[in-house]
Write an enzyme that holds these catalytic residues in place. Structure first.
Site, short mmCIF file in Angstrom:
data_model
loop_
_atom_site.label_atom_id
_atom_site.label_comp_id
_atom_site.label_asym_id
_atom_site.label_seq_id
_atom_site.Cartn_x
_atom_site.Cartn_y
_atom_site.Cartn_z
N CYS A 28 2.06 -2.07 15.11
CA CYS A 28 2.74 -3.11 15.73
C CYS A 28 4.11 -3.60 15.05
CB CYS A 28 2.04 -4.49 15.99
SG CYS A 28 1.41 -5.07 14.55
N HIS A 551 -5.01 6.39 -12.64
CA HIS A 551 -4.90 7.28 -11.42
C HIS A 551 -4.72 8.59 -12.16
CE1 HIS A 551 -4.02 9.50 -7.87
NE2 HIS A 551 -4.44 8.45 -7.32
#
Length: 628
Positions: A28, A551
Site C-alpha cells: 500500500c 550473520h
C-alpha cells in the site's frame, strides 16, 4: 536492473523465510503486505533491527513490513530478487486464515489498486467545486465539462473498475469482470428506468420497488448501479464459481468463447434478478445503520470513530471500512466515518512537532522529521510505527486528541462529500456542494486545530527524552564496553562486505570476519534474543545493553540450515566464550556462498565512541570492538 534497495530486498526475503515461503506480496502507501505460507519461519526481530524498516506488524492474515514512502521501489526489488512475477505474487493461502482475515484481505485486494485514482478524481472534483464557487468556471463551460469527466469517471463507472479488480482477486478472467461491470452500467438499462413502471413489488414496505421490465416473464428490480460497490463484487464472486464449473465441462477446443458466454449468460440474469436487488438493499441498510448511529448521538459517534481510527489502521481494519464510506457517498450523498477521522493524521503531526522541539535524541529527531513530511500529506504509518506507538504515551495522546477532534467535527456538522487527497489535500472533500464552501471547510479546520493543540500541549508536558537515562545506565556498569571476536579469522572492513545493507551501515556500525574455523562463540555475556531457524544468524543482547547481530555469510539462508548446527536456542543466557553455532566452511563455500561474517552493533547510535581493532587477523575472544 540494479536497484539501490537490492540489499534491503535480500534481507527481507531472507528473514520472511526465503522466497519459497512467500505466497503473495503487494504493497500500500507505506507497507509491504506479505502472505506467508508459514509465518513461524519469519524472523521478525531480525527485520526490526534494520534501520530501513520502520516496524513489522502481523495482522489480518498479513505479514506487514512498514517501509515508508519508497515502499513501491522496495516491493519491486523484492519481487525481482525473489524471482516472483506480479501475477505469481497474488496467489492466495487463505485456507490458513480466519473468516475475518479473509474478508479484510479480499476487500483490501479489490480496493487497493483503485485508491490512488479515487483520490486523484476526488481532488479534481474538489478543485472544480472551489473554481465554481469562486466564479472562475461555470458548469456549462467546456473546460468544466472536460475536467469534470476526469473527476467523475471512476465514480460513475465504479462497477467497471471493481469488476476488473474483483476478477483479479477472485481468480477469474479480468475480461469477464470488465464485462459484468459494463453491463451493470449499460445505458439502455438505465434509460428504461425513466419510463413508466409496469408494476410495483413489495408496495408499502421498506423494499418497495418499481418493475420496468421482465426477463422470461420474471419481474426485474432494476437499479442504477453506477457508483455502487457491493452489487458488482457479489456478481463477480458468483461468476468465479460459474466460470470454474464452465471450464470443467466445456471442451478445450471451444473454451475461449463458450466459457465467457456460458458464464455471462448465467451470471447476468441472476445478477439483475437476485444479486443486484439484495445487494442494493444491503447497501442501503448499511448506510441507514451508520446514519442511525450518527443521529443517535453524533458527538459520541465522532469521539469513538476518531479515537479508534488509528488502532483500525494498525490492524488493517480501516481497509474494510472503505466500501462503507463509498456506499454512503453513493446512497446518502455524504459520509460521516471519514469526517469523524479528519483529525487523526494532524494529531500525529502535532505530536511529531512537539517531539522534534523537545528531543535531544538525534535518531528520534531524524525519524520524527521524516515522518512529519509524510504526515502532513496524510500518510501516518511512519509516525505511528516509527515514533508514537513505540513511545506508547504519545500514541494514546494522539488517539484521545483525535477522538476529541472527531466529536467536535460531528458537533459542528462536518461531513465528507467526496473521495480526494489525504492530509492537507483532504480539505476539498469537506466542501458541501449544496452549501457554503467556506463555512463547511472552516468547521473542519476548527476541529483539526483544536485536536492538534491538545495533542501538541499534552506531548510537550508528558514527553520525556529517554536517551540520557539509557546511556547513563549503560555507562554505570563500565566506562567502556569490549566486544570479543566471535570467531577466528581475517578482519574485513564492513564497507567491503558484498551486501549493501551491511556495507552501508544501515543496520548499525560494525566489522566483518572471514572465518578460518567453523565455530561461533558468544562475544559477550548476555541473552540470545533472536536465532534464525537455519542457524546462519543470531542476535545477542549483552547484560550491559549492547545489541549484537552476527550473520554468517551472504545469502546463506538459502542453504535452509545445511552446514549449520545451533548449540543454543532463542532465550538462552550465555557467557562470553560459550559455543553458539558450528558451521562447515568448506560445505558453505562449495555450495557457492561467501562465509564473510558481519558483526553488527545494532544500537551503535547510543555510543559516542566506536573503536575497531587494527589487527588483520583475530582469534576467538580477541577484542574487536570497543564502545564508550
Amino acid at each position: 536492473m540494479a536497484s539501490k534497495y537490492d540489499g534491503l530486498a535480500r534481507i527481507i526475503i531472507q528473514n520472511v523465510g526465503g522466497k519459497e515461503n512467500i505466497a503473495s506480496l503487494e504493497h500500500c502507501f507505506t507497507r509491504l503486505r506479505f502472505r506467508l505460507k508459514d509465518e513461524s519461519k519469519a524472523n521478525t526481530e531480525m527485520l526490526k533491527q534494520s534501520d530501513e524498516i520502520v516496524n513489522v506488524i502481523q495482522s489480518g492474515g498479513q505479514y506487514q513490513i512498514v517501509i515508508g514512502n519508497h515502499v513501491g521501489a522496495v516491493c519491486e526489488a523484492v519481487l525481482d530478487k525473489a524471482k516472483l512475477k506480479k501475477a505469481d505474487s497474488e496467489e492466495q493461502n487463505e485456507e490458513k486464515q480466519g473468516i475475518f482475515s479473509r474478508i479484510i484481505n479480499t476487500i483490501s485486494g479489490i480496493f487497493l489498486p483503485v485508491i490512488g485514482l479515487l483520490c486523484a478524481a476526488g481532488m479534481m472534483k474538489g478543485l472544480l467545486v472551489i473554481l465554481t464557487a469562486a466564479g472562475v468556471l461555470a458548469e456549462t463551460d467546456g473546460t468544466y465539462i472536460i475536467l469534470s469527466a476526469i473527476g467523475n469517471c471512476i465514480f460513475y463507472f465504479f462497477p467497471v473498475f471493481l469488476g476488473y479488480t474483483a476478477a483479479k482477486k477472485f481468480g477469474i478472467s479480468e475480461i469477464i469482470g470488465l464485462a459484468i461491470g459494463t453491463i451493470m452500467v449499460y445505458p439502455t438499462l438505465i434509460a428504461v428506468m425513466s419510463g413508466e413502471p409496469l408494476s410495483v413489488l413489495f408496495e408499502g414496505t421498506a423494499f418497495e420497488s418499481n418493475v420496468f421490465l421482465t426477463f422470461l416473464e420474471i419481474p426485474v428490480l432494476l437499479n442504477d448501479y453506477s457508483s455502487t460497490v457491493i452489487p458488482v463484487i457479489l456478481a463477480v464472486w458468483f461468476a468465479s464459481k460459474v466460470e470454474k464449473v464452465a471450464k470443467k465441462i466445456i471442451p478445450d477446443v471451444v473454451k475461449s468463447f463458450l466459457v465467457p458466454l456460458l458464464t455471462l449468460a448465467i451470471v447476468i440474469p441472476i445478477t439483475f434478478l437476485v444479486i443486484g436487488p439484495i445487494a442494493t438493499w444491503l447497501s442501503s441498510g448499511i448506510g441507514l445503520i451508520v446514519q442511525f448511529l450518527f443521529e443517535l448521538n453524533p458527538i459520541l459517534y465522532g469521539v469513538f470513530v476518531g479515537a479508534f481510527w488509528q488502532i483500525f489502521v494498525i490492524f488493517g481494519i480501516h481497509q474494510g471500512l472503505i466500501p462503507i464510506v463509498l456506499n454512503n457517498l453513493a446512497t446518502v450523498g455524504y459520509d460521516t466515518i471519514f469526517a469523524a477521522t479528519l483529525a487523526a493524521p494532524f494529531t500525529q503531526v502535532a505530536i511529531l512537532i512537539a517531539i522534534i522541539l523537545k528531543t535531544k535524541n538525534q535518531k528520534l529527531k531524524t525519524t520524527s522529521i521524516s515522518a512529519f513530511f509524510s504526515g502532513i500529506f496524510g500518510i501516518t504509518e511512519p509516525a505511528i510505527y516509527g515514533v508514537t506507538l513505540p513511545l506508547k504515551k504519545t500514541f494514546i495522546i494522539s488517539c484521545i486528541a483525535s477522538g476529541i477532534g472527531g466529536g467536535i467535527a460531528m458537533a459542528l456538522g462536518v461531513k465528507f462529500y467526496t473521495m480526494g487527497g489525504q492530509g492537507i489535500f483532504s480539505f476539498p472533500c469537506y466542501i458541501d456542494p449544496n452549501g457554503s464552501a467556506v463555512n463547511s471547510v472552516l468547521m473542519a479546520v476548527i476541529s483539526i486545530v483544536i485536536a492538534m493543540v491538545i495533542a501538541f500541549v499534552a506531548t510537550i508536558f508528558i514527553f520525556k527524552d529517554k536517551k540520557e537515562s539509557k546511556v547513563k545506565e549503560t555507562k554505570n556498569d563500565s566506562q567502556s564496553v569490549e566486544i570479543a571476536s566471535p570467531m577466528k579469522g581475517d578482519v574485513v572492513a564492513l564497507h567491503d562486505v558484498k551486501d549493501q545493507v551491511f556495507a552501508s551501515g544501515t543496520m548499525g556500525k560494525g566489522i566483518a570476519i572471514n572465518p578460518t574455523e567453523g565455530k561461533m562463540i558468544a562475544p559477550i555475556d548476555g541473552v540470545v534474543t533472536s536465532l534464525f531457524p537455519t542457524g546462519h544468524a543470531i542476535g545477542i543482547t549483552g547484560s550491559n545493553g549492547v545489541e549484537i547481530l552476527i550473520h554468517v555469510g551472504m545469502d546463506t539462508v538459502n542453504l535452509k540450515g545445511a552446514h549449520f548446527t545451533s548449540k543454543v536456542k532463542q532465550g538462552d543466557s550465555v557467557k562470553q566464550g560459550d559455543l553458539l553455532i558450528e558451521f562447515d566452511i568448506e560445505g558453505i563455500v562449495n555450495a557457492g556462498y561467501s562465509t564473510t561474517t558481519p558483526i553488527i552493533i545494532t544500537n551503535s547510535h547510543q555510543y559516542a565512541n566506536f573503536d575497531l581493532t587494527t589487527k588483520e587477523n583475530v582469534s576467538s575472544n580477541d577484542t574487536i570492538i570497543t564502545l564508550g
